[in-house]
Write an enzyme that holds these catalytic residues in place. Structure first.
Site, PDB file in Angstrom:
ATOM      1  N   ASN A  10       0.860  -1.192   0.000  1.00 43.90           N
ATOM      2  CA  ASN A  10       0.000   0.000   0.000  1.00 43.90           C
ATOM      3  C   ASN A  10       0.899   1.247   0.000  1.00 43.90           C
ATOM      4  OD1 ASN A  10      -1.391   2.275   1.119  1.00 43.90           O
ATOM      5  ND2 ASN A  10      -3.049   0.925   1.731  1.00 43.90           N
ATOM      6  N   HIS A  13       0.949   6.260   1.881  1.00 44.08           N
ATOM      7  CA  HIS A  13       1.655   7.227   2.725  1.00 44.08           C
ATOM      8  C   HIS A  13       2.868   7.868   2.053  1.00 44.08           C
ATOM      9  CE1 HIS A  13      -1.358   6.776   5.618  1.00 44.08           C
ATOM     10  NE2 HIS A  13      -1.221   5.459   5.615  1.00 44.08           N
ATOM     11  N   HIS A  46      -5.673   3.567  -1.393  1.00 48.44           N
ATOM     12  CA  HIS A  46      -6.988   3.922  -0.851  1.00 48.44           C
ATOM     13  C   HIS A  46      -7.315   5.352  -1.257  1.00 48.44           C
ATOM     14  CE1 HIS A  46      -9.600   4.141   3.109  1.00 48.44           C
ATOM     15  NE2 HIS A  46     -10.277   4.477   2.028  1.00 48.44           N
ATOM     16  N   ARG A  48      -9.357   8.062  -0.550  1.00 49.88           N
ATOM     17  CA  ARG A  48     -10.298   8.464   0.509  1.00 49.88           C
ATOM     18  C   ARG A  48     -11.177   9.600   0.014  1.00 49.88           C
ATOM     19  NH1 ARG A  48      -8.852   6.339   5.917  1.00 49.88           N
ATOM     20  NH2 ARG A  48     -10.597   7.619   6.572  1.00 49.88           N
ATOM     21  N   ARG A  52      -7.010  12.779   1.282  1.00 50.05           N
ATOM     22  CA  ARG A  52      -5.910  13.217   2.157  1.00 50.05           C
ATOM     23  C   ARG A  52      -4.559  12.645   1.725  1.00 50.05           C
ATOM     24  NH1 ARG A  52      -7.492   9.985   7.625  1.00 50.05           N
ATOM     25  NH2 ARG A  52      -9.460  11.001   7.181  1.00 50.05           N
ATOM     26  N   HIS A  53      -4.575  11.540   0.973  1.00 50.60           N
ATOM     27  CA  HIS A  53      -3.290  11.060   0.439  1.00 50.60           C
ATOM     28  C   HIS A  53      -3.405  10.794  -1.066  1.00 50.60           C
ATOM     29  CE1 HIS A  53      -5.194   7.330   1.742  1.00 50.60           C
ATOM     30  NE2 HIS A  53      -4.872   7.498   3.013  1.00 50.60           N
ATOM     31  N   GLU A  73      -8.770   0.517  -2.786  1.00 50.34           N
ATOM     32  CA  GLU A  73      -9.593   0.518  -1.576  1.00 50.34           C
ATOM     33  C   GLU A  73     -10.504   1.730  -1.631  1.00 50.34           C
ATOM     34  OE1 GLU A  73      -6.320  -1.380   1.500  1.00 50.34           O
ATOM     35  OE2 GLU A  73      -7.067   0.645   1.811  1.00 50.34           O
ATOM     36  N   THR A 104      -8.370   3.422   8.790  1.00 47.71           N
ATOM     37  CA  THR A 104      -9.592   2.622   8.793  1.00 47.71           C
ATOM     38  C   THR A 104      -9.676   1.860  10.107  1.00 47.71           C
ATOM     39  OG1 THR A 104      -9.185   2.398   6.432  1.00 47.71           O
ATOM     40  CG2 THR A 104     -10.929   1.043   7.351  1.00 47.71           C
ATOM     41  N   GLU A 154     -11.122  -9.370   3.280  1.00 46.08           N
ATOM     42  CA  GLU A 154      -9.848  -9.007   3.907  1.00 46.08           C
ATOM     43  C   GLU A 154     -10.107  -8.890   5.407  1.00 46.08           C
ATOM     44  OE1 GLU A 154      -7.224  -6.322   1.967  1.00 46.08           O
ATOM     45  OE2 GLU A 154      -6.362  -5.637   3.858  1.00 46.08           O
ATOM     46  N   HIS A 193      -3.628  -4.587   7.914  1.00 44.94           N
ATOM     47  CA  HIS A 193      -3.738  -3.396   8.769  1.00 44.94           C
ATOM     48  C   HIS A 193      -2.803  -3.530   9.967  1.00 44.94           C
ATOM     49  CE1 HIS A 193      -5.172   0.302  10.469  1.00 44.94           C
ATOM     50  NE2 HIS A 193      -5.841   0.511   9.362  1.00 44.94           N
TER      51      HIS A 193
HETATM   52  N1  PXP Z   1      -5.920  -3.218   4.225  1.00 42.76           N
HETATM   53  C1  PXP Z   1      -6.907  -2.287   4.282  1.00 42.76           C
HETATM   54  C2  PXP Z   1      -8.272  -2.681   3.852  1.00 42.76           C
HETATM   55  C3  PXP Z   1      -6.623  -0.971   4.704  1.00 42.76           C
HETATM   56  O1  PXP Z   1      -7.609  -0.065   4.769  1.00 42.76           O
HETATM   57  C4  PXP Z   1      -5.286  -0.638   5.038  1.00 42.76           C
HETATM   58  C5  PXP Z   1      -4.963   0.766   5.414  1.00 42.76           C
HETATM   59  O2  PXP Z   1      -5.238   1.617   4.374  1.00 42.76           O
HETATM   60  C6  PXP Z   1      -4.314  -1.633   4.935  1.00 42.76           C
HETATM   61  C7  PXP Z   1      -4.666  -2.922   4.550  1.00 42.76           C
HETATM   62  C8  PXP Z   1      -2.876  -1.350   5.234  1.00 42.76           C
HETATM   63  O3  PXP Z   1      -2.726  -1.021   6.565  1.00 42.76           O
HETATM   64  P1  PXP Z   1      -1.322  -0.442   7.050  1.00 42.76           P
HETATM   65  O4  PXP Z   1      -1.100   0.819   6.308  1.00 42.76           O
HETATM   66  O5  PXP Z   1      -1.527  -0.258   8.519  1.00 42.76           O
HETATM   67  O6  PXP Z   1      -0.277  -1.474   6.732  1.00 42.76           O
END
Ligand code: PXP
Length: 242
Positions: A10, A13, A46, A48, A52-53, A73, A104, A154, A193
């Protein structure tokens, strides 16, 4: 030895850092291409509602430039559905979204929102997207995912990751039981997550889990070690668990 566990990186960030200054760098698409070279099996982003990102333009570029699968996402809104249908990413993971949250925070209430989610899941499936629902590891939500016709769930690992190492056993079991139940019902379980080098192995060792989606830790750690070595190390830890 069970099937290879896929790693979805992901890159949200990278965009958080870029947006903090309103500059054009660092570029999340560049990070995605680098992660792919380093062994990511897919890229997760994601979009949003408050942007924001990741931005709409990032999604368009990821959809155009990636040669590995893109997992979008998104919240279950008409705006996001229209964007997903425009780009038709390989996968769409529907997540709950509250504007005031930092990330999330909980799983989607797939059971409580059946009537709202059902037409979205169908439209995304008809467009060829592999639909996933980000849910808490519990039986009621798995049943709901099944009734909605989503092929993937997930499982939210946030609670597991927040617990002290010696207090994780029960939550780990809950995730493992949910993964086993998912496969029995014909669903493909993913997880994610809050995963880090320190907590990923017990989750990666759950044999039914097919994919992990990991972002915040990898991007943060990349500041110290570089993105490619960090992705490679996560990949190696996941492989060592199988
Ligand atoms: N899976 C989902 C569905 C998420 O919403 C997120 C965060 O955006 C992640 C995985 C990844 O989480 P993390 O950034 O904490 O590794």
């Amino acid at each position: 030895m069970s099937r290879k566990l896929r790693l979805g990186v992901n890159i949200d960030h990278v965009a958080t850092v870029r947006n903090a200054r309103g500059s054009g760098y660092p570029d999340p698409v560049r990070a995605a291409l680098l992660a792919a070279q380093a062994g990511a099996d897919g890229i997760t982003a994601h979009l949003r509602e408050d942007r924001r990102h990741i931005t709409d333009d990032d999604i368009a570029r990821l959809a155009a430039e990636l040669t590995i699968p893109l997992n979008l996402e998104m919240a279950a809104t008409d705006e996001m559905l229209a964007i997903a249908l425009r780009h038709r990413p390989h996968a769409v993971c529907i997540v709950p979204e509250k504007r005031e949250e930092r990330t999330t925070e909980g799983g989607l209430d797939a059971a409580g929102q059946h009537n709202h989610l059902a037409p979205m899941v169908s439209a995304l499936r008809d467009a060829g997207c592999r639909v996933s629902l980000f849910i808490e590891p519990d039986e009621r939500q798995l049943d709901a995912a099944l009734r909605l016709g989503a092929p993937v769930v997930e499982l939210h690992t946030g609670r597991y990751c927040e617990l002290a190492e010696d207090a994780r056993e029960a939550e780990l079991r809950r995730i493992a039981d949910a993964a086993a139940l998912a496969v029995k019902a014909g669903l493909e379980p993913h997880a994610g997550h809050g995963l880090t080098f320190d907590n990923v192995v017990p989750i990666a060792a759950i044999p039914q889990v097919a994919e992990l989606n990991i972002g915040h830790f990898l991007i943060g750690e990349a500041i110290f070690e570089g993105l490619a070595p960090v992705v490679e190390r996560m990949r190696a830890l996941m492989d060592s668990a199988r």
